[in-house]
Design an enzyme around this catalytic site. Structure first.
Site, PDB file in Angstrom:
ATOM      1  N   CYS A  52       8.094   1.225   4.938  1.00 38.61           N
ATOM      2  CA  CYS A  52       7.053   2.119   3.576  1.00 38.61           C
ATOM      3  C   CYS A  52       7.355   3.895   3.287  1.00 38.61           C
ATOM      4  O   CYS A  52       7.401   4.351   3.177  1.00 38.61           O
ATOM      5  CB  CYS A  52       6.001   1.652   2.802  1.00 38.61           C
ATOM      6  SG  CYS A  52       4.426   1.706   3.807  1.00 38.61           S
ATOM      7  N   CYS A  83       1.032  -1.181   0.024  1.00 41.67           N
ATOM      8  CA  CYS A  83      -0.205  -0.320   0.082  1.00 41.67           C
ATOM      9  C   CYS A  83       0.699   1.187   0.469  1.00 41.67           C
ATOM     10  O   CYS A  83       0.196   1.977  -0.475  1.00 41.67           O
ATOM     11  CB  CYS A  83      -1.013  -0.166   0.812  1.00 41.67           C
ATOM     12  SG  CYS A  83      -0.121   0.231   2.635  1.00 41.67           S
ATOM     13  N   GLU A  86     -14.536 -20.274  -4.997  1.00 44.08           N
ATOM     14  CA  GLU A  86     -15.410 -19.218  -4.905  1.00 44.08           C
ATOM     15  C   GLU A  86     -16.200 -18.980  -3.546  1.00 44.08           C
ATOM     16  O   GLU A  86     -16.615 -18.261  -3.002  1.00 44.08           O
ATOM     17  CB  GLU A  86     -15.160 -19.087  -6.308  1.00 44.08           C
ATOM     18  CG  GLU A  86     -15.584 -18.281  -7.241  1.00 44.08           C
ATOM     19  CD  GLU A  86     -15.511 -18.259  -8.716  1.00 44.08           C
ATOM     20  OE1 GLU A  86     -15.896 -17.448  -9.539  1.00 44.08           O
ATOM     21  OE2 GLU A  86     -15.945 -19.528  -9.568  1.00 44.08           O
ATOM     22  N   GLN A 101      -9.004 -22.124   1.519  1.00 44.99           N
ATOM     23  CA  GLN A 101     -10.106 -21.448   0.204  1.00 44.99           C
ATOM     24  C   GLN A 101     -11.239 -20.923   1.158  1.00 44.99           C
ATOM     25  O   GLN A 101     -11.656 -19.753   0.488  1.00 44.99           O
ATOM     26  CB  GLN A 101     -10.207 -22.563  -0.972  1.00 44.99           C
ATOM     27  CG  GLN A 101      -9.555 -22.656  -1.358  1.00 44.99           C
ATOM     28  CD  GLN A 101      -8.677 -21.231  -1.642  1.00 44.99           C
ATOM     29  OE1 GLN A 101      -9.107 -20.146  -2.737  1.00 44.99           O
ATOM     30  NE2 GLN A 101      -7.463 -20.852  -1.243  1.00 44.99           N
ATOM     31  N   CYS A 145      -1.421  -1.723   5.757  1.00 46.85           N
ATOM     32  CA  CYS A 145      -1.345  -3.097   5.474  1.00 46.85           C
ATOM     33  C   CYS A 145      -0.422  -3.811   6.349  1.00 46.85           C
ATOM     34  O   CYS A 145      -0.531  -5.037   5.929  1.00 46.85           O
ATOM     35  CB  CYS A 145      -1.072  -3.406   3.833  1.00 46.85           C
ATOM     36  SG  CYS A 145       0.602  -3.352   3.330  1.00 46.85           S
ATOM     37  N   ASP A 198      -7.215  11.144  16.886  1.00 43.53           N
ATOM     38  CA  ASP A 198      -8.099  10.817  18.342  1.00 43.53           C
ATOM     39  C   ASP A 198      -7.770  10.820  19.211  1.00 43.53           C
ATOM     40  O   ASP A 198      -8.508  10.980  20.305  1.00 43.53           O
ATOM     41  CB  ASP A 198      -7.510   8.847  18.106  1.00 43.53           C
ATOM     42  CG  ASP A 198      -8.446   8.210  16.948  1.00 43.53           C
ATOM     43  OD1 ASP A 198      -9.952   8.581  17.000  1.00 43.53           O
ATOM     44  OD2 ASP A 198      -8.021   7.163  16.936  1.00 43.53           O
ATOM     45  N   CYS A 249       1.316 -11.378   2.162  1.00 41.44           N
ATOM     46  CA  CYS A 249       1.570 -10.703   3.824  1.00 41.44           C
ATOM     47  C   CYS A 249       2.159 -11.273   4.220  1.00 41.44           C
ATOM     48  O   CYS A 249       2.393 -10.495   5.615  1.00 41.44           O
ATOM     49  CB  CYS A 249       0.339 -10.485   4.236  1.00 41.44           C
ATOM     50  SG  CYS A 249      -0.611 -12.388   4.504  1.00 41.44           S
ATOM     51  N   SER A 303       4.556   9.789  16.419  1.00 40.48           N
ATOM     52  CA  SER A 303       5.338  10.825  17.820  1.00 40.48           C
ATOM     53  C   SER A 303       3.851  11.559  18.104  1.00 40.48           C
ATOM     54  O   SER A 303       2.558  11.944  18.003  1.00 40.48           O
ATOM     55  CB  SER A 303       6.104  11.818  18.175  1.00 40.48           C
ATOM     56  OG  SER A 303       5.993  12.003  16.673  1.00 40.48           O
ATOM     57  N   GLN A 307      -3.650 -14.133 -14.114  1.00 36.88           N
ATOM     58  CA  GLN A 307      -3.913 -14.961 -13.632  1.00 36.88           C
ATOM     59  C   GLN A 307      -4.495 -16.201 -15.049  1.00 36.88           C
ATOM     60  O   GLN A 307      -5.145 -17.271 -15.554  1.00 36.88           O
ATOM     61  CB  GLN A 307      -5.115 -15.524 -12.918  1.00 36.88           C
ATOM     62  CG  GLN A 307      -6.557 -14.540 -13.137  1.00 36.88           C
ATOM     63  CD  GLN A 307      -7.144 -14.146 -11.938  1.00 36.88           C
ATOM     64  OE1 GLN A 307      -7.277 -13.240 -11.450  1.00 36.88           O
ATOM     65  NE2 GLN A 307      -8.724 -15.008 -11.759  1.00 36.88           N
TER      66      GLN A 307
HETATM   67  C1  LIG Z   1      -1.456   4.217   8.507  1.00 33.97           C
HETATM   68  C2  LIG Z   1      -1.946   5.109   9.500  1.00 33.97           C
HETATM   69  C3  LIG Z   1      -3.290   5.007  10.366  1.00 33.97           C
HETATM   70  C4  LIG Z   1      -3.718   6.039  11.358  1.00 33.97           C
HETATM   71  N1  LIG Z   1      -4.863   5.504  11.920  1.00 33.97           N
HETATM   72  C5  LIG Z   1      -4.984   6.683  13.070  1.00 33.97           C
HETATM   73  C6  LIG Z   1      -5.980   6.813  13.531  1.00 33.97           C
HETATM   74  O1  LIG Z   1      -6.580   5.543  13.456  1.00 33.97           O
HETATM   75  N2  LIG Z   1      -6.094   8.089  14.838  1.00 33.97           N
HETATM   76  C7  LIG Z   1      -5.464   9.079  15.108  1.00 33.97           C
HETATM   77  O2  LIG Z   1      -5.730   9.904  15.549  1.00 33.97           O
HETATM   78  N3  LIG Z   1      -4.498   8.714  14.142  1.00 33.97           N
HETATM   79  C8  LIG Z   1      -4.257   7.954  13.193  1.00 33.97           C
HETATM   80  N4  LIG Z   1      -2.955   7.841  12.431  1.00 33.97           N
HETATM   81  C9  LIG Z   1      -2.353   9.428  12.745  1.00 33.97           C
HETATM   82  C10 LIG Z   1      -1.175   9.518  12.929  1.00 33.97           C
HETATM   83  O3  LIG Z   1      -1.761   9.297  14.791  1.00 33.97           O
HETATM   84  C11 LIG Z   1      -0.259  10.417  13.000  1.00 33.97           C
HETATM   85  O4  LIG Z   1       0.010  10.607  11.156  1.00 33.97           O
HETATM   86  C12 LIG Z   1       0.606  10.448  13.605  1.00 33.97           C
HETATM   87  O5  LIG Z   1       0.464  10.861  15.017  1.00 33.97           O
HETATM   88  C13 LIG Z   1       1.988  11.791  13.423  1.00 33.97           C
HETATM   89  O6  LIG Z   1       3.462  11.999  14.300  1.00 33.97           O
HETATM   90  P1  LIG Z   1       4.462  11.488  13.299  1.00 33.97           P
HETATM   91  O7  LIG Z   1       5.680  11.772  14.642  1.00 33.97           O
HETATM   92  O8  LIG Z   1       4.569  10.478  12.867  1.00 33.97           O
HETATM   93  O9  LIG Z   1       4.146  13.009  12.317  1.00 33.97           O
HETATM   94  P2  LIG Z   1       5.326  13.085  11.605  1.00 33.97           P
HETATM   95  O10 LIG Z   1       4.930  12.913   9.540  1.00 33.97           O
HETATM   96  O11 LIG Z   1       6.815  12.800  11.557  1.00 33.97           O
HETATM   97  O12 LIG Z   1       5.291  15.057  11.590  1.00 33.97           O
HETATM   98  C14 LIG Z   1       3.881  15.441  11.513  1.00 33.97           C
HETATM   99  C15 LIG Z   1       3.976  17.036  11.910  1.00 33.97           C
HETATM  100  O13 LIG Z   1       3.742  17.316  12.616  1.00 33.97           O
HETATM  101  C16 LIG Z   1       5.287  17.905  13.241  1.00 33.97           C
HETATM  102  N5  LIG Z   1       5.906  17.848  14.345  1.00 33.97           N
HETATM  103  C17 LIG Z   1       7.009  16.551  14.695  1.00 33.97           C
HETATM  104  N6  LIG Z   1       6.862  16.756  16.087  1.00 33.97           N
HETATM  105  C18 LIG Z   1       6.654  17.914  16.338  1.00 33.97           C
HETATM  106  C19 LIG Z   1       6.862  18.315  16.992  1.00 33.97           C
HETATM  107  N7  LIG Z   1       7.493  18.342  18.498  1.00 33.97           N
HETATM  108  N8  LIG Z   1       6.425  20.271  17.378  1.00 33.97           N
HETATM  109  C20 LIG Z   1       5.827  20.750  16.635  1.00 33.97           C
HETATM  110  N9  LIG Z   1       5.567  19.950  15.164  1.00 33.97           N
HETATM  111  C21 LIG Z   1       5.701  18.800  15.059  1.00 33.97           C
HETATM  112  C22 LIG Z   1       6.163  17.990  11.650  1.00 33.97           C
HETATM  113  O14 LIG Z   1       6.426  19.085  11.581  1.00 33.97           O
HETATM  114  C23 LIG Z   1       4.746  17.743  10.803  1.00 33.97           C
HETATM  115  O15 LIG Z   1       4.733  18.876  10.087  1.00 33.97           O
HETATM  116  C24 LIG Z   1      -2.969   7.066  11.038  1.00 33.97           C
HETATM  117  C25 LIG Z   1      -1.499   7.443  10.449  1.00 33.97           C
HETATM  118  C26 LIG Z   1      -1.429   6.385   9.472  1.00 33.97           C
HETATM  119  C27 LIG Z   1       0.327   6.670   8.418  1.00 33.97           C
HETATM  120  S1  FES Z   2      -2.751 -12.048   1.269  1.00 36.48           S
HETATM  121 FE1  FES Z   2      -1.995 -13.466   3.122  1.00 36.48          FE
HETATM  122  S2  FES Z   2      -1.925 -15.238   2.046  1.00 36.48           S
HETATM  123 FE2  FES Z   2      -2.259 -13.844   0.217  1.00 36.48          FE
HETATM  124  S1  FES Z   3       3.324  -1.554   2.601  1.00 32.76           S
HETATM  125 FE1  FES Z   3       1.567  -1.424   3.321  1.00 32.76          FE
HETATM  126  S2  FES Z   3       2.102  -0.659   5.211  1.00 32.76           S
HETATM  127 FE2  FES Z   3       4.388  -0.687   3.869  1.00 32.76          FE
END
Ligand SMILES: Cc1cc2nc3c(=O)[nH]c(=O)nc-3n(C[C@H](O)[C@H](O)[C@H](O)COP(=O)(O)OP(=O)(O)OC[C@H]3O[C@@H](n4cnc5c(N)ncnc54)[C@H](O)[C@@H]3O)c2cc1C
Ligand code: FES
Ligand code: FES
Length: 1337
Positions: A77, A47, A1268, A1201, A52, A367, A120, A354, A774
């Site tokens: 990724c 993805c 199927e 299956q 994923c 959240d 997977c 973070s 396939q």
């Molecule tokens: C697959 C996936 C599922 C998710 N599911 C949920 C979910 O169910 N519920 C939910 O609430 N969220 C969800 N998220 C969002 C996730 O919570 C946020 O992406 C994450 O918390 C961001 O934190 P990071 O450290 O990765 O931020 P980064 O990507 O590193 O940074 C994001 C931004 O924050 C800024 N930043 C980072 N740290 C600081 C700091 N200390 N001070 C000031 N600015 C700062 C950066 O400059 C940037 O602009 C999901 C994200 C993904 C990818």
């Molecule tokens: S995606 Fe899990 S075995 Fe094919």
């Molecule tokens: S390729 Fe799906 S989580 Fe990284």
């Protein structure tokens, strides 16, 4: 601060080996680096967005201060390589392989049948492996948590969980079984003691023990490096981006002053997807990962201070610890945060993301921000180069605007939680997502109330919502107006009204579901209202009345339980020789290689010299004339080799109806217009964005089935089947109902996206094509026509496919032809691998269907007449749509004999991407409509649905609607056995009793029978061929015309060859499938792959055995090798082709009759669910499936299956929802928006049993094709939900719903359970207002 122009060396370890990257590019992620630079292709790309888990690897870090090593799983990724300085990475290759030793996790997932296509599997392995590194004796809860971020589209998860469970000691038992017994206790899982029934799919005793001392250690060199850091600031310069890692807070402050717009990258889980998918770009990025102040934790009497750089997983652990140590009233905010931290994303993301990044990225559905807001979290920030103690916080004002963050505030250093011990303060949080885990919330909330001491008069109130605006929103005004009010029903009603007034959501609001989201907002407040009452009661039982049992149930969330189940099947005859594998649960031929990452998929192949990568430019218009294509800017970019358009196609550019490259006109958003070939995918993609296309919009734009009917836009003529005299029958029935039901489409979501590599050879126009398809022969055909060359120059190779489900039949051929044109034009090898978003956009999926019905029936439930009408949304090209509608008609009657039945069907041509084959091929849609009106008839007759189903079921040998004779004996057997296995009658009673006691939670149970006809309507579609060679060392090479898609066809073919040649399986090898070895193959589809190719392999092996017979009879005590050598010396050919001509099949649509199907698969499934009427959530409690597989060649494969298809069906009917804009733009282009079942969505109890002692003389060894059919049985969950909804509506005095549309999402469930909250939400007047999305069925 002077910036180094020099780039630093990036040092990290991968699988114990040191990596020094001298030119680390900040834009490169770990997944790409592993796969393309280090050639560690075990880690998969599916993805690209962290959703994923296919790319899961373990990162280990050493903290030189605490001297501790931590291990955590991440989504590679989203990990920029520059963030890896000093880290040790472990990939699936690092833990074991077939050359040295496989790791117990790899062994158990393979031998436990936890892998099918295997795409997977490395991710699953690494999730469990990381768990075990941290907890060698994990609990069931930890196991479920560790797997919750990994998707599998094949297995249905049960066997993966089982493999993981084998590491749990019974001392950490879940006590979740009835009577408090352990779910690990296998004695519990025995079928009734019948001698011919087996329940063991693998030998647990064979598993090697886990020995933690054998694991890779953290590299001592890295420890030394981290203890004596050489450099302060590290700088990595890439092509476009510079990455700076300061080592002290002072340096960070200075950097932030120098580069105020540079983002701080912590987890990269928000910034990464923004840069990758939304084109956000920053030339400078600062990584504060080494700043200890950002990782500080301090606990004082006043509260808890957490560094903003701590990961969400660390925050979760800290909070979990704190809540055990403090009195309850002090920990309300912590508990609310913990509750959401358990379901926020998967563990990989929580390990990376973070706290600071979460707060600042201000996701609309954050959240945590609503809770941090109401919990008055205080943020310590740095501003203008200074670290301030000060404080943005209190009253939620910390939810910063972007301007504030960018200009005034440099960064957040810490978050401080003040602990109130005011017993009159209450904090809670609620969320509702499309599924239990790893899904973004639809709406969430944080709520806090403070009462005046010793009263329930509101002194202060805060309500914050996510999901109701572009960022967290504050119901400030409402809260102010409620101050001074008493906590009673009057306040509740006013609060709901005020909130609805204050938090408006226009009908066109992005995300849609407007009424549902607004209903959730006030339903959550109701929950909070009750929660507070309950807490008051708990604190002072005498002062506050208790909540009734009914109201308490509102507060109970569905617990997360570990799935368990029993699988039973017919044992092989005890007389069968032990080396004969037929009928035994043999592990998937590639199982171990899947688990070690050694199995090679298309994009795992090394890059060849001069290989180019293709990125396509797709139409942004649903229907338009192409005025011009300007590729000049794209061509000028570095690395770009060429831009390919329709004009470059040397042969046929597809057909008139389905172009490969759009020619003059585009007919859907997502149609390929042109392609850029470049020296890397990144370059190709950047250039693709620079291609300028000018369109002139055309009319009409047809998106929905209704639009198509109105414009008479169809694919092919109407198809009709009829029996009896429908009109007459309607005259003599007691009742007639009429209705319609809408059925949404489905995305295949094979974990391996469409992939092809075209390699032109130097001579004779020969081409090798490596493709994930396939249908290799169709791919060959398409490429030949497109390039105008003969098929004999083209060899299509398919080693294995990472899931297909129908989506890699026609579409992969078209994509291969697109790539072949690029290879032809440039003369270079071309790799074309679709990103997930493009795959979902371009390739279509299951057909949405609109079903209309008129049913005549007697008061006892006997249906006498049915007049049915189907329309499917075929999209913009014919593809298989005509066939799909034919199948929907042929199979629509399912298990029922309706004496007077007419069904008509038509495929609609619209301006959506063209829909295509998908597991079940029309049956899951058509039979769903049938079960809908069965349920409606039962409701009208006040009869249980199962009574009406049984009454109308085929009972004796009879003819189907297309006049094919069949015997329903095993259908009836499955039905009764399923009734018995599921204890249906007693559980139906228990459900009713539960429902009488519970107003807000309702249970539902349903049992659905199935008659699934296997195969194609034409004899030649069944033909199959094989080629078997015996070499002089006795080894055997088998090739056949089927493709290994994960369904275990190769494993079965080896079993067949083993039996026929009377040789152990170890002698037999099965390499790749290719069109040179076996020509003119038919698509591996329609559940017939193993049937027909098995016959061909059998035929070849029998020929060989026959040739050897004279030699064997002369030397009966000789060895196989001796016989083979003797044959060679006697010049007897040791190579044979095998052929199966096919089953007789024909269909005459004029007459409406035909003997089409060689046999039927019968089955039945009983499912029980519980719904939460207030939120729309549901939980799958239990499913029992009984299938007539006749004699299974491989019960592990066949049960796999059935389970996998069932879970895919469960997704189809209850979860998976494609969303389109009114202009036909697909919004749902990844697992973030499109939810498929994850490990927490499968039934808690999941039992599958195969009927024993049944025969199927038509198929090899009396087996049946089961690819199927299980899909449709997922509808039992849908009808169980409908049953629960019906109970809720009955109790609320509402008329029964005659039809619920599919899928039964939380939105549908909630809005069907009408109550005071749904009624408070003003009815939306959509007149003149454009909705965000529209249903296309
Ligand atoms: C697959 C996936 C599922 C998710 N599911 C949920 C979910 O169910 N519920 C939910 O609430 N969220 C969800 N998220 C969002 C996730 O919570 C946020 O992406 C994450 O918390 C961001 O934190 P990071 O450290 O990765 O931020 P980064 O990507 O590193 O940074 C994001 C931004 O924050 C800024 N930043 C980072 N740290 C600081 C700091 N200390 N001070 C000031 N600015 C700062 C950066 O400059 C940037 O602009 C999901 C994200 C993904 C990818
Ligand atoms: S995606 Fe899990 S075995 Fe094919
Ligand atoms: S390729 Fe799906 S989580 Fe990284």
């Amino acid at each position: 601060m002077p910036r180094s122009k020099e780039t630093d060396e990036l040092v990290f370890f991968v699988n114990g080996r040191k990596v020094i990257e001298k030119n680390a590019d900040p834009e490169m992620n770990l997944l790409f680096y592993l796969r393309k630079t280090l050639q560690l292709t075990g880690t998969k790309d599916s993805c690209g967005g962290g959703n994923c888990g296919a790319c899961t690897v373990m990162i280990s870090r050493y903290d030189p201060i605490s001297k501790k090593i931590s291990h955590f799983s991440v989504a590679a990724c989203l990990v920029p390589i520059c963030s890896l300085y000093g880290a040790a990475i472990t990939t699936v290759e690092g833990i074991g392989n077939t050359k040295t030793r496989i790791h117990p996790v790899q062994e158990r997932i393979a031998k436990g049948h936890g892998t099918q296509c295997g795409f997977c599997t490395p991710g699953m392995v690494m999730s469990i492996y990381t768990l075990l590194r941290n907890h060698p004796q994990p609990s069931t809860e930890q196991l479920m948590e560790s797997l919750s971020g990994n998707l599998c589209r094949c297995t249905g998860y049960r066997p993966i969980v089982e493999s993981g469970k084998s590491f749990i000691s019974s001392s950490s038992c879940c006590q979740m079984n009835e009577k408090g017994r352990c779910c690990l206790d296998q004695k519990e899982n025995k079928p009734e003691n019948k001698s011919n029934v087996c329940a063991k799919l693998y030998e647990k005793e064979e598993f090697q023990p886990l020995d933690p001392t054998q694991e890779l250690i953290f590299p001592p060199e890295l420890m030394r490096m981290l203890e004596n850091p050489q450099k302060k600031i590290l700088t990595f310069h890439g092509e476009r981006i510079t990455w700076i890692i300061p080592s002290t807070l002072r340096e960070l402050l200075e950097l932030k002053t120098e580069y105020p717009n540079a983002p701080l990258v912590m987890g990269n889980t928000a910034l990464g997807p923004d840069m990758k998918f939304k084109g956000v770009f920053y030339p400078i990025i600062i990584s504060p990962a080494r700043i200890s102040e950002l990782l500080a934790i301090s606990k004082t009497k006043e509260g808890l201070t957490l560094g903003a750089g701590l990961s969400l997983a660390q925050v979760k652990t800290i909070l979990a610890d704190v809540v055990t140590k403090l009195p309850e009233e002090k920990t309300q905010t912590y508990r609310a945060l913990l509750k959401h931290l358990r379901t926020l994303a998967g563990p990989q993301i929580r390990n990376m993301a973070s706290l600071g990044g979460h707060i600042v990225s201000r996701q609309p559905i954050s959240d945590l921000n609503p809770i941090l807001g109401v919990g008055k979290c205080i943020l310590n920030v740095a501003s203008k180069g200074e670290l301030l103690n000060s404080l943005i916080g209190g009253n939620a004002s910390f939810i910063l605007t972007e301007q504030t963050m960018g200009k005034k505030v440099n960064f957040i250093s810490q978050s401080h939680f003040a602990e109130s011990d005011n017993p009159w303060e209450f904090v809670s949080a609620f969320r509702q997502a499309p599924c239990q885990q790893n899904a973004l919330a639809v709406v969430n909330t944080g709520v806090r109330v403070l009462f005046k001491e010793d009263t329930t008069t509101i002194a202060d109130l805060n309500i914050l919502y996510g999901g109701l605006g572009p960022t967290t929103v504050n119901a400030n005004k409402s809260c102010r107006q409620l101050i001074g009010r008493c906590w009673d029903e009057g306040m509740l009603n006013d609060a709901c009204r005020l909130v609805l007034e204050e938090i408006a959501l226009p009908q066109s609001a992005p995300g849609g579901m407007v009424a549902y989201r607004r209903t959730l907002a006030i339903s959550f407040f109701f929950k909070f209202y009750l929660d507070v009452l309950q807490q008051l009661r708990m604190r002072d039982p005498r002062g506050y009345p208790g909540l009734s049992k009914t109201l308490i149930s509102v507060l109970e969330d569905f617990p997360l339980a570990i799935p368990q189940g029993m699988q039973s099947f017919e044992c092989v005859d005890p007389q069968q020789p032990p080396h004969d594998p037929v009928g035994r649960p043999i592990m998937h031929q590639s199982g171990i290689k899947h688990a070690t990452g050694e199995a090679v998929f298309c994009d795992d192949m090394p890059v060849l010299a001069e290989e180019l990568f293709l990125a396509v430019v797709t139409s942004t218009r649903p229907h338009a004339r192409i005025i011009s294509i300007d590729a000049s800017e794209a061509l000028a970019l570095p690395g770009v080799a060429d831009v390919i358009t329709a004009q470059d196609v040397p042969g046929n550019n597809g057909s008139e109806e389905e172009r490969l490259y759009a020619q003059d006109e585009v007919i859907c958003v997502g149609q390929i217009v042109c392609a850029v070939a470049a020296d890397s995918y990144a370059h190709a993609k950047q250039a693709a964005k620079k291609v300028k296309i000018v369109y002139q919009d055309l009319e009409p734009v047809i998106v929905t089935i209704q639009d198509a009917i109105q414009h008479k836009s169809f694919i092919g003529p109407e198809k009709k089947l009829e029996q009896g005299n429908v009109e007459e029958a309607f005259q003599c029935v007691d009742q007639i109902i009429e209705g319609e039901v809408h059925f949404g489409g489905q995305e295949h979501f094979y974990m391996e996206t469409q992939s092809v590599r075209v390699v032109p050879k130097k001579e004779d126009k020969e081409i090798d094509i490596y493709v994930s398809s396939q249908d290799a022969a169709f791919t060959q055909d398409m490429v030949a026509c497109t390039l105008g060359i003969q098929k004999n120059r083209i060899n299509c190779h398919v080693k294995r496919v990472g899931g297909a489900f129908g989506g890699k039949a026609s579409k992969s051929g078209l994509l291969a032809a697109v790539a072949a044109v690029a290879a032809h034009k440039t003369g270079c090898p071309v790799r074309f691998v679709l990103e997930r978003g493009d795959d979902m956009l371009i390739t279509g999926g299951r057909h949405p269907l609109l079903g209309k019905y008129k049913i005549g029936f007697m008061n006892n439930g006997k249906i006498k007449a049915a007049d049915i009408d189907y329309h499917i949304n075929g999209g913009c090209t014919p593809d298989d749509s005509e066939l799909v509608i034919e199948y929907a008609l042929l199979k629509m009657e399912n298990a029922y004999k309706i004496p007077n039945l007419r069904v008509r069907g038509r495929a609609c041509k619209t301006n959506l991407p063209s829909n295509t084959a998908f597991r079940g091929f029309g049956f899951p849609q058509g039979a769903f409509v049938t079960e809908t009106w069965m349920t409606a008839v039962a409701s009208k007759c006040h009869l249980p649905p199962e009574t009406v189903r049984e009454l109308n079921m085929y009972k004796t040998i009879d003819k189907t609607i297309h006049k094919q004779e069949f015997d329903p004996k095993n259908l009836i057997k499955c039905w009764h056995k399923c009734m018995e296995n599921s204890s249906y009658s007693s559980r139906r009673k228990a459900v009713e009793e539960f429902n009488q006691q519970s107003f807000w939670k309702k249970r539902g149970i349903s049992i659905i029978p199935m008659k699934f006809s296997v195969g194609f309507p034409k004899t030649f579609y069944y033909q199959a061929a094989a080629l078997v060679h015996v070499y002089t060392d006795g080894s055997v090479l088998v090739a056949h015309g089927g493709v290994e898609l994960g369904q275990g066809i190769n494993t079965k073919m080896i079993q067949v060859a083993s039996r026929e040649l009377q040789l152990p399986m170890s002698y037999i090898h099965l390499g790749e499938m290719n069109t040179m070895t076996v020509p003119n193959t038919i698509a591996t589809a329609a559940s017939t792959g193993a049937d027909v190719n098995g016959k061909a392999v059998q035929n070849a092996c029998q020929t060989l055995r026959k040739r050897l017979e004279p030699i064997i009879s002369q030397n009966p005590n000789g060895t196989w090798e001796e016989w083979v050598n003797e044959a060679f010396t006697q010049s007897i050919s040791l190579s044979a082709t095998g052929y199966f001509r096919g089953y007789e099949a024909h269909m005459d649509w004029e007459k409406g009759e035909g003997d089409i199907y060689p046999y039927f698969v019968f089955g039945a499934a009983c499912s029980e669910v519980e719904i939460d009427c207030l939120t729309g959530a549901h939980k799958n409690i239990r499913t029992d499936i009984v299938m007539d597989a006749s004699f299974s060649i491989n019960p592990a494969v066949d049960i796999g299956q059935i389970e996998g298809a069932f879970v895919q069906g469960l997704g189809l009917y209850t979860l998976e929802e494609l969303k389109y804009s009114p202009e036909g733009v697909l919004y749902t282009r990844g697992p973030k928006q499109y939810k498929l079942p994850s490990v927490t969505d499968i039934p808690e109890e999941f039992h599958v049993s195969l009927l024993t002692t049944t025969q199927n003389p038509k198929a090899i060894y009396s087996s049946k094709g089961l690819g199927e059919s299980g899909m449709f049985l997922g509808s039992s969950v849908f009808f169980a939900i409908a049953d629960a909804v019906a109970a809720a509506r009955k109790e609320r005095g509402l008329a029964p719903l005659l039809a619920m549309n599919s899928p039964a999402t939380p939105e549908q469930i909630r809005m069907a359970c009408v109550d005071q909250f749904t009624e408070l939400v003003p009815q939306i007047d959509s007149e003149g207002c454009k909705p965000w999305s529209i249903p296309v069925a």
